[in-house]
Design a protein around this motif. Sequence first.
Motif, short mmCIF file in Angstrom:
data_model
loop_
_atom_site.label_atom_id
_atom_site.label_comp_id
_atom_site.label_asym_id
_atom_site.label_seq_id
_atom_site.Cartn_x
_atom_site.Cartn_y
_atom_site.Cartn_z
N LEU A 153 0.83 -1.21 0.00
CA LEU A 153 0.00 0.00 0.00
C LEU A 153 0.86 1.26 0.00
O LEU A 153 0.66 2.17 -0.80
N TRP A 198 -18.82 14.96 -19.16
CA TRP A 198 -19.03 13.52 -19.07
C TRP A 198 -19.40 12.91 -20.42
O TRP A 198 -18.94 11.82 -20.77
N HIS A 199 -20.26 13.61 -21.19
CA HIS A 199 -20.74 13.01 -22.42
C HIS A 199 -19.90 13.35 -23.64
O HIS A 199 -19.95 12.66 -24.64
N PRO A 203 -15.06 11.52 -23.17
CA PRO A 203 -14.96 10.43 -24.13
C PRO A 203 -13.99 10.74 -25.28
O PRO A 203 -13.28 9.86 -25.74
N TRP A 253 -8.09 -7.95 1.46
CA TRP A 253 -7.21 -6.78 1.25
C TRP A 253 -5.92 -6.94 2.02
O TRP A 253 -5.16 -6.01 2.15
N LEU A 256 -2.43 -5.78 0.79
CA LEU A 256 -2.01 -4.38 0.84
C LEU A 256 -1.02 -4.13 1.97
O LEU A 256 -0.18 -3.25 1.90
#
Lengths: 313, 325
Positions: A153, A198-199, A203, A253, A256
């Motif tokens: 980690l 976002w749109h 992209p 986990w 880690l």
Amino acid sequence: MLAAKFSDLITPQLGHQLHQRKLLNLGFMVMGLVAIMVALFTLAALIIHMAMSGWPRLSTWEFFTAFASRRPERAGILAAWVGSLLVISVTAIVAVPIGVAAGIYLEEYARKNWLSELIEINVTNLAGVPSIIYGLLALGVFVYEFKFGRSVLTAGCTLALLILPIVIVTTRESLRSIPQMIREAAYAVGATQWQVIWHHVLPYSIGGILTGTIIGLSRAIGETSSLITIGALTFIAFLPESPFQGKPPFVSWEWLNSPFTVMPIQMFNWVSRPNPEFQVNAAAAGTVLMTMTLLMNGFAIYLRYRLRQGIKW
Amino acid sequence: MISTKLRRRSAILAGAVAALAFVTNWGTQAAQSQNNTIAIDGSSTVFPITEAVAEEFQASKRGAVRVTVGISGTGGGFKKFCNGELDISNASRPIKESEQQACAAKGIEYVELPIAYDALTVVVNPRNTWAASMTTAELKAMWEGAAEGKITKWSQIRPGWPDVKFTLFGPGADSGTFDYFNEVILGKDNKSRTDYTPSEDDNVLVQGVSRDQNALGYFGFAYYDLNKSRVKAVAIDSGKGAVMPAVATVNDGTYKPLSRPIYIYVKKSALDRAEVREFSEFYLKNATRLVREVDYVPLPDADYRAATQRLSQREVGRKPLRAGL
């Protein structure tokens, strides 16, 4: 007729000058070619030499499935490549969301004032900070303050800090390359800023962002000095716990928190040993590391190519 | 377009789930991680021995116990050890007064276990009739960086020795032997000369010295012990008379400064954990074989028995196990 006139214009003196200019042009081309050849030949010679000296070990499967050992012929890179993989995963998980978000904020939301400029200068500066400084920071913050220990980690977070500037800068550059009219068109039909990002913006710029991220990660995978500072120069002959468990909750986990070693450190360890047979191991490990980096960079190029194809404006 | 959107959404969802799981799991898992790991760090000199023991121990436990061995140097190791970060500290010298205080301040008690000797031998050709013994000052004059290109003949080292050039053989700069020799003969901030024949392979050094009447070289005592017929050892005089390197003089501490005992320090509270106790016992039990294998000089069997005793009684503090240790 016209051609004849032009040829009449070329006096012997001008002809001489033209010839000289062409010669200069040729000269510069040759110089450039030599320069790139020097770089390429050096690289090729180094890689080939390393691959050849490492071949006796590379050609055995055990090299990839065995742990480090005091006997060079039994020593392998299992702990190192698994460690590298885990550390890089943590780095990606930490650095990508933070870096991309920071880049988007700075480029799309932040007002252009002295504060944002200060931040911008600092981010650019951070990219030039020697990696050992990040190691010292990590030792103080992650190891002692947050008590993460000398673990996967800690290493992942350290390398994430290291490549954060790269991710931020490439994110901003990719965002900047999106024509302003795309945004304006989206606003014109009533999109909010978030919807635009976002749109449309994200992209379209994702190719550039991913490429930058992967190049950052491939730098991180070869990073040594910052990890030595947090105490990764270690004999490790075990693997971290598996992230996948047979019984619920199926993911663990624990890995880690595990001590670790990574490829460049294993290589460094072998190079610093007196026994010449370990040098073969070091060369083999180096070749594997080179291959890892090349694969990552190759993947970045492929991604950029694929995602560019998908863009239709 | 829809499919890519869907994919993107599911990726985000997976990320969120992972993050949630991460946060909830983190606190509960953190405490357990150190349980079956034995954390060791410290001297690079002791590293090869501890590494060998760790390798064998983990193999014998079939991976149930995990051992990490770092290289931070003796001082760096003690710093971490007295900060409570380690179970065992590797040391190429006994713990210093200041380090003892640092440990005491943090309430860390330790069991000191000598585990081997680090010893060097200076050798010459068997036909060399003059250099039966050398003082440490003479060795320094011969090997220091300032001698490079200037001190080249035996006669320059001691009046009366032949007026012929000597050839030098020694380990390369990567080796711990090189570091040790420079540290004790040349002093801390002094560099070795570079106009000698270096090799990391002790065989090459033995061969070089055995073929040249005017040669001198140095390497680990263990290696000299195997090649007594081909090279001749030089007795070392550090001010108390010349002492020949031998198992006896190494053991009683008179062969100085080219031999020193090396140690591991085990944290007393860590001995409550079965794996640390077993590892320490395993260390002493297999020391003779493994120490030899990595080219150091093992202690006499009696010392390992005494050390095992000390371990089982958890006798703490810096106490010489016997005179010379």
